[in-house]
Design an enzyme around this catalytic site. Structure first.
Site, PDB file in Angstrom:
ATOM      1  N   THR A 130       0.729  -1.176  -0.101  1.00  0.00           N
ATOM      2  CA  THR A 130      -0.075  -0.224   0.042  1.00  0.00           C
ATOM      3  C   THR A 130       0.738   1.217  -0.118  1.00  0.00           C
ATOM      4  OG1 THR A 130      -0.126  -0.174   2.296  1.00  0.00           O
ATOM      5  CG2 THR A 130      -1.954  -1.047   1.106  1.00  0.00           C
ATOM      6  N   ARG A 137      -2.526  -4.146   5.214  1.00  0.00           N
ATOM      7  CA  ARG A 137      -3.593  -4.269   6.194  1.00  0.00           C
ATOM      8  C   ARG A 137      -4.675  -3.034   6.035  1.00  0.00           C
ATOM      9  NH1 ARG A 137      -1.344  -1.880  10.116  1.00  0.00           N
ATOM     10  NH2 ARG A 137       0.412  -1.451   9.416  1.00  0.00           N
ATOM     11  N   TYR A 175      15.942  -3.443  15.224  1.00  0.00           N
ATOM     12  CA  TYR A 175      15.537  -3.313  13.921  1.00  0.00           C
ATOM     13  C   TYR A 175      16.861  -4.040  12.818  1.00  0.00           C
ATOM     14  CZ  TYR A 175      15.072  -1.640   9.181  1.00  0.00           C
ATOM     15  OH  TYR A 175      15.208  -1.557   7.849  1.00  0.00           O
ATOM     16  N   THR A 229      10.858   7.052   1.784  1.00  0.00           N
ATOM     17  CA  THR A 229       9.552   6.610   1.714  1.00  0.00           C
ATOM     18  C   THR A 229       8.969   6.898   3.128  1.00  0.00           C
ATOM     19  OG1 THR A 229      10.218   4.484   2.726  1.00  0.00           O
ATOM     20  CG2 THR A 229      10.498   4.758   0.370  1.00  0.00           C
TER      21      THR A 229
END
Length: 253
Positions: free
Chosen positions: A11, A34, A153, A188
């Site tokens: 998305t 989602r 991460y 992004t």
């Protein structure tokens, strides 16, 4: 016949750009995510790029039952998946290990590692049955080098690196290609998610850097996916020209 690509986390960011790139080049597209409203709009948009089929699957890669249900109930015509892009992933928070938010840790591990595994476990047998396929895993240069406050991460992306190598070995006899894509600084929604909606903090990450775009990554994925079947690009580490690694970048005023 058109080939079929499935992209998780489609998305926004790399996932959306990859879906658009492949749609414009005649691939049938399965997009997952989602956020149902965004996913539905994207399904309509992708259909405008050519005579292709588009299937939107609304599920959370972190939830094994949802993954198994969505993929297990694919219509027969959608089971011939040529390319899988395990793109769903995120970073949340930027804290020292001793002050880290364990909910953030769970979210990263569940998405970046377990989600990738759940989807691969569901799709790989379909590729094995056809003795053909290509799996892309979205890693990071944070899976090659660590940095302060990156702890969990980085660990999750090191796992993606290791899993990509392992998958390549496990699927070798089944003629399935596996490619790790490890981007550096790319502008992004990544930093916006990491800083939990703080737009200024997110912008500051890329200040003075001509960062990669989602389209740059989509172009690389498309190049690797469209090479002859006997050629596999095992991994691509891609950074902006101003970045040589996690700790080495030049910012311009």
């Amino acid at each position: 016949m058109n080939k079929t690509i499935m992209i998780t986390g489609a998305t926004s960011g790399f996932g959306k750009a990859t879906a658009v790139k492949f749609a414009k080049n005649g691939y049938n597209i399965i997009v997952t995510g989602r956020r149902k409203a965004i996913l539905d709009n994207m399904e309509k948009e992708l259909r405008t790029y050519g005579k292709i089929k588009v299937l939107a699957l609304n599920f959370d890669v972190r939830k094994k039952n949802e993954v198994e249900s969505a993929i297990g109930n694919l219509p027969e015509e959608w089971k011939t998946i040529d390319v899988l892009v395990n793109n769903a992933g995120l970073a949340v928070g930027l804290d020292h290990i001793q002050t880290g938010n364990t909910d953030d840790w769970d979210r990263m591990i569940d998405t970046n590692v377990k989600g990738l595994l759940y989807v691969t476990r569901a799709i790989a047998p379909l590729m094995v049955a056809r003795n053909k396929g290509h799996i892309f895993n979205l890693g990071s240069i944070a899976g090659k080098e660590i940095y302060e406050n990156g702890n969990v991460y980085c660990a999750s992306k090191f796992a993606v690196d290791a899993l990509s190598k392992s998958m390549r070995i496990d699927l070798l006899k089944d003629n399935i290609r596996v490619t790790l894509i490890a981007p550096g600084m790319a502008e992004t929604e990544f930093s916006l998610v990491r800083f939990k909606g703080d737009e200024q903090k997110a912008k500051n990450v890329y200040k003075g850097i001509d960062a990669l775009t989602a389209e740059d990554i989509a172009d690389v994925i498309f190049y690797c996916a469209t090479l002859p079947d006997h050629v596999c690009i095992n991994e691509v580490v891609i950074t902006p020209t101003q970045q040589a690694g996690v700790h080495n970048s030049i910012r311009r005023e």
